[in-house]
Design a protein around this motif. Structure first.
Motif, short mmCIF file in Angstrom:
data_model
loop_
_atom_site.label_atom_id
_atom_site.label_comp_id
_atom_site.label_asym_id
_atom_site.label_seq_id
_atom_site.Cartn_x
_atom_site.Cartn_y
_atom_site.Cartn_z
N ALA A 21 -47.33 -27.72 -1.47
CA ALA A 21 -46.55 -28.40 -0.44
C ALA A 21 -45.18 -28.76 -1.01
CB ALA A 21 -47.28 -29.65 0.04
N LYS A 49 -47.64 -28.53 4.83
CA LYS A 49 -46.50 -27.79 4.29
C LYS A 49 -45.59 -28.67 3.43
CE LYS A 49 -46.34 -24.73 8.34
NZ LYS A 49 -46.85 -23.54 7.64
N ASP A 51 -45.19 -32.62 1.35
CA ASP A 51 -45.94 -33.75 0.84
C ASP A 51 -45.06 -34.93 0.45
OD1 ASP A 51 -44.72 -32.78 -1.40
OD2 ASP A 51 -46.55 -32.44 -2.55
#
Length: 285
Positions: A21, A49, A51
């Motif tokens: 991510a 996708k 973080d």
């Protein structure tokens, strides 16, 4: 055996890359607790996708909005937030959710303390048009107010607007979104600021996220998560816990104001079709 081992290694590597991510590149700062960043923090918690948030301007401070737009177009920035317009929606990909639930289209005047009763006798749009309004040169509000016939004094820099009103005498009031001026008075306690108690201008002007025009997948990804956040009730809590929203509900006295309805000719049909459930009307019981 060696071939099987290599294939397994490649598969594992591909899996690791797919599961990685990234950081979502945004404006603002880590100490900024505005609603749009609170929402983005909640989004990255739920995203597969992204973080974390990467504050692109953290070191040098946020530049003029023209530079921010250029960075968004050049893919140096992933997400920005502003009031929408036809021009912006042609230039960038919008995420059609009204972050402030329509409340930024409700404008009240920040004024000099000595002018506390300046608008006390305003009863309609004609009365209000006697007063000049300060606004940002590139802001969507400015276009809307001008299209409705108001005289606008403009500045590229937000902080200069206070000087224009307080010292420069270039305008009578600084038109702010309903939840903005109370926080601004706390931010600038040294300035002789007050909030007008008599009038509210109102028009439709959703404040939304925008991403690079060539990345509609990101816009769709953000909207999908936002819809989840709204449907499970999380956004309701985020919205009513926002300090600026709390302040307006406690201090704006909307029901006691003269409300002057204005037209916004700068909305796309797609934006006019945003579901009504996303908007909040403090005039309703």
């Amino acid at each position: 055996m060696k071939l099987a081992f290599l294939l397994a290694s490649v598969s594992l590597s591909l899996f690791s890359l797919d599961s990685f991510a990234a950081s979502l590149r945004v404006a603002g700062s880590v100490n900024d607790h505005k609603l749009y960043l609170t929402l983005l923090k909640e989004i990255v918690k739920r995203s597969d996708k992204y973080d974390s948030l990467d504050y692109v301007y953290a070191k040098n401070g946020e530049p003029a909005v023209t530079r921010v737009y250029a960075d968004l177009e050049a893919d140096r920035l992933d997400v920005y937030w502003t009031a929408t317009s036809i021009e912006l929606e042609s230039r960038f990909a919008p995420v059609r959710f009204p972050i402030y639930r329509g409340m930024l289209g409700m404008r009240i005047g920040m004024i000099h303390q000595k002018d506390a009763n300046m608008l006390a006798n305003v009863r309609n749009k004609t009365d209000m048009m006697k007063y000049s309004i300060c606004s940002g040169k590139t802001w969507s509000d400015t276009q809307i107010l001008e299209s409705n016939g108001f005289t606008i004094a403009k500045s590229l820099k937000y902080k200069n607007i206070f000087e224009m009103m307080l010292a420069g005498n270039r305008c009578h009031l600084f038109a702010r979104g309903l939840m903005e001026p109370f926080n601004e008075m706390r931010t600038y306690p040294e300035l002789p600021l007050a909030v007008d108690k008599h009038v509210m201008l109102r028009y439709q002007m959703p404040y939304m996220f925008f991403v690079n025009k060539n990345n509609p997948q990101l816009a769709a990804h953000l909207l999908q998560i936002i819809e989840e956040i709204f449907e499970d009730g999380t956004y309701e809590k985020l919205f009513f816990n926002e300090p600026e929203v709390k302040a307006v509900l406690a201090q704006a006295n909307v029901s006691q104001r003269v409300v002057i309805e204005l037209e916004n000719p700068y909305l796309t049909e797609a934006t006019r079709s945003i579901p009504k459930k996303y908007f909040y009307d403090p005039l309703q019981p």
